[in-house]
Design an enzyme around this catalytic site. Structure first.
Site, mmCIF file in Angstrom:
data_model
loop_
_atom_site.group_PDB
_atom_site.id
_atom_site.type_symbol
_atom_site.label_atom_id
_atom_site.label_comp_id
_atom_site.label_asym_id
_atom_site.label_seq_id
_atom_site.Cartn_x
_atom_site.Cartn_y
_atom_site.Cartn_z
ATOM 1 N N HIS A 157 0.837 -1.207 0.000
ATOM 2 C CA HIS A 157 0.000 0.000 0.000
ATOM 3 C C HIS A 157 0.874 1.262 0.000
ATOM 4 C CE1 HIS A 157 -3.696 2.227 1.437
ATOM 5 N NE2 HIS A 157 -2.757 3.036 1.907
ATOM 6 N N GLU A 158 1.859 1.303 0.874
ATOM 7 C CA GLU A 158 2.698 2.503 0.967
ATOM 8 C C GLU A 158 3.579 2.659 -0.285
ATOM 9 O OE1 GLU A 158 1.949 4.638 3.020
ATOM 10 O OE2 GLU A 158 0.832 3.449 4.487
ATOM 11 N N HIS A 161 1.495 4.308 -2.893
ATOM 12 C CA HIS A 161 1.484 5.769 -2.688
ATOM 13 C C HIS A 161 2.761 6.382 -3.273
ATOM 14 C CE1 HIS A 161 -2.101 6.286 -0.388
ATOM 15 N NE2 HIS A 161 -1.675 5.717 0.718
ATOM 16 N N HIS A 167 -5.774 7.276 -2.261
ATOM 17 C CA HIS A 167 -6.691 6.194 -1.905
ATOM 18 C C HIS A 167 -7.852 6.120 -2.894
ATOM 19 C CE1 HIS A 167 -4.823 6.973 2.150
ATOM 20 N NE2 HIS A 167 -4.558 5.704 1.920
ATOM 21 N N TYR A 216 -9.705 2.393 1.622
ATOM 22 C CA TYR A 216 -9.856 2.355 3.078
ATOM 23 C C TYR A 216 -10.721 1.177 3.486
ATOM 24 C CZ TYR A 216 -8.540 7.264 4.368
ATOM 25 O OH TYR A 216 -7.914 8.452 4.630
HETATM 26 ZN ZN LIG Z 1 -2.696 4.974 2.370
#
Ligand SMILES: [Zn+2]
Length: 264
Positions: A157-158, A161, A167, A216
Site C-alpha cells: 500500500h505505501e 502511494h 486512496h 480504506y
Molecule cells: Zn494509504
C-alpha cells in the site's frame, strides 16, 4: 552503543528525521490498517492527508494522483539498517509483487552512490509515504514502523502511494459508489474523506475498485465501530466487510499502475 550507531548513520545520511521526533504513545492510535502497537503517523517537514500520505509542507495540497512519476518506472531504494533480514524480505516481497505484475515495467533497484533520488525505507513513526517522486535530490522517506507496519499488504500500500497514487475512495467519482457516514467519523478527522476534483485526480478511465489495496476499510476513522464508508452499488455491497483488507493488488490496481507508467 545503539545511540552512537544511530548518530553515525545520521552523519552518513545527513538526515535524522526519523529519530528527531519524540514517539507518542501508540495506545489506541487510529490507523488505517487496524493494526496494534503503532505510533501516530508523524514526520518533520510534512503534513498528512488521508491519514498516511505525507505532503511536504512547502507544497501544500497540490498534487494528487497527478503526482510526479519515477523516471522510466525505476525506483532506487535502500533500507535503514534497523530492519532484520526477515523484515527486509517482507518489504522486498511487496516490491516483487509490483515488479512481477507489471512485467518489470516498474522496477525497484538498489541505489548506488550516483543515484540522485531514492526511496529510503525506514522505521519512522507509523506507516506512511509521500505520493510520487517528491524530491529532486537525496532520500525520500517511506516509513514502515517496526514491527507494526512490516506486513506485505502495508508495504504494498505505501509503495503504491510512493508510485503516485491516492486512496481509491477519494477519487472524483466516488460518490457514485460509496456513501461517507460522517456521523461515524472521529471528530476532526472528516478531512481524510475529502473527495478530489477531476482537476486534481485522474481515474485513468478505469472502474471504481472496491477491492483495491488502496481502498480504506469500511471502518476507517470510525468513532464508534460503525462504518464510515458504505458501498452503495449492488456489486459494492458484497465488498463492505472486505474493503481495505486485501493482501495483494487487485487486477484494477495492476491496470492503473501499468497505465500510469505507460507499460505495455
Ligand atoms: Zn494509504
Amino acid at each position: 552503543m545503539l545511540r552512537y550507531a544511530k548518530l553515525y548513520l545520521c552523519l552518513i545520511f545527513l538526515s535524522c528525521k526519523a529519530y528527531a521526533i519524540p514517539l507518542k504513545d501508540s495506545g489506541d492510535t487510529i490507523n488505517l490498517f487496524g493494526l496494534e502497537g503503532l505510533s501516530e503517523n508523524n514526520a518533520t517537514g510534512a503534513t498528512f492527508i488521508e491519514g498516511d500520505i505525507a505532503v511536504p509542507l512547502k507544497n501544500g495540497r497540490t498534487a494528487y494522483i497527478r503526482s510526479p512519476k519515477w523516471p522510466n518506472g525505476v525506483v532506487p531504494i535502500d533500507f535503514d539498517s534497523s530492519y532484520s533480514t526477515a523484515q527486509k524480505n517482507i518489504i522486498i516481497g511487496a516490491m516483487t509483487e509490483i515488479m512481477t505484475n507489471t512485467n518489470n515495467c516498474i522496477r525497484f533497484v538498489w541505489r548506488t552512490t550516483n543515484t540522485p533520488v531514492w526511496l529510503r525505507i525506514h522505521p519512522g513513526q507509523g506507516c506512511w509515504s509521500y505520493m510520487g517522486k517528491t524530491k529532486s535530490s537525496g532520500a525520500q522517506d517511506l516509513s514502515l514502523q517496526i514491527p507494526g507496519c512490516v506486513y506485505h499488504s502495508v508495504a504494498l500500500h505505501e509503495l503504491i502511494h510512493a508510485l503516485g497514487f491516492v486512496h481509491e475512495q477519494t477519487r472524483p467519482d466516488r460518490n457514485q459508489y460509496v456513501r461517507i457516514q460522517t456521523q461515524n467519523i472521529v471528530s476532526g478527522m472528516e478531512h481524510n474523506f475529502d473527495v478530489f476534483s477531476r482537476t486534481d485526480a485522474d481515474t485513468l478511465g478505469l472502474s471504481y475498485d472496491y477491492g483495491s489495496i488502496m481502498h480504506y476499510r469500511s471502518d476507517a476513522f470510525s468513532s464508534n465501530g460503525r462504518p464510515t464508508i458504505v458501498p452503495t452499488t449492488s456489486d459494492g455491497k458484497n465488498w463492505e466487510s472486505k474493503m481495505g483488507r486485501g493482501e495483494k493488488m487487485s487486477n484494477l490496481d495492476i491496470q492503473k499502475l501499468k497505465k500510469y507508467y505507460s507499460c505495455s
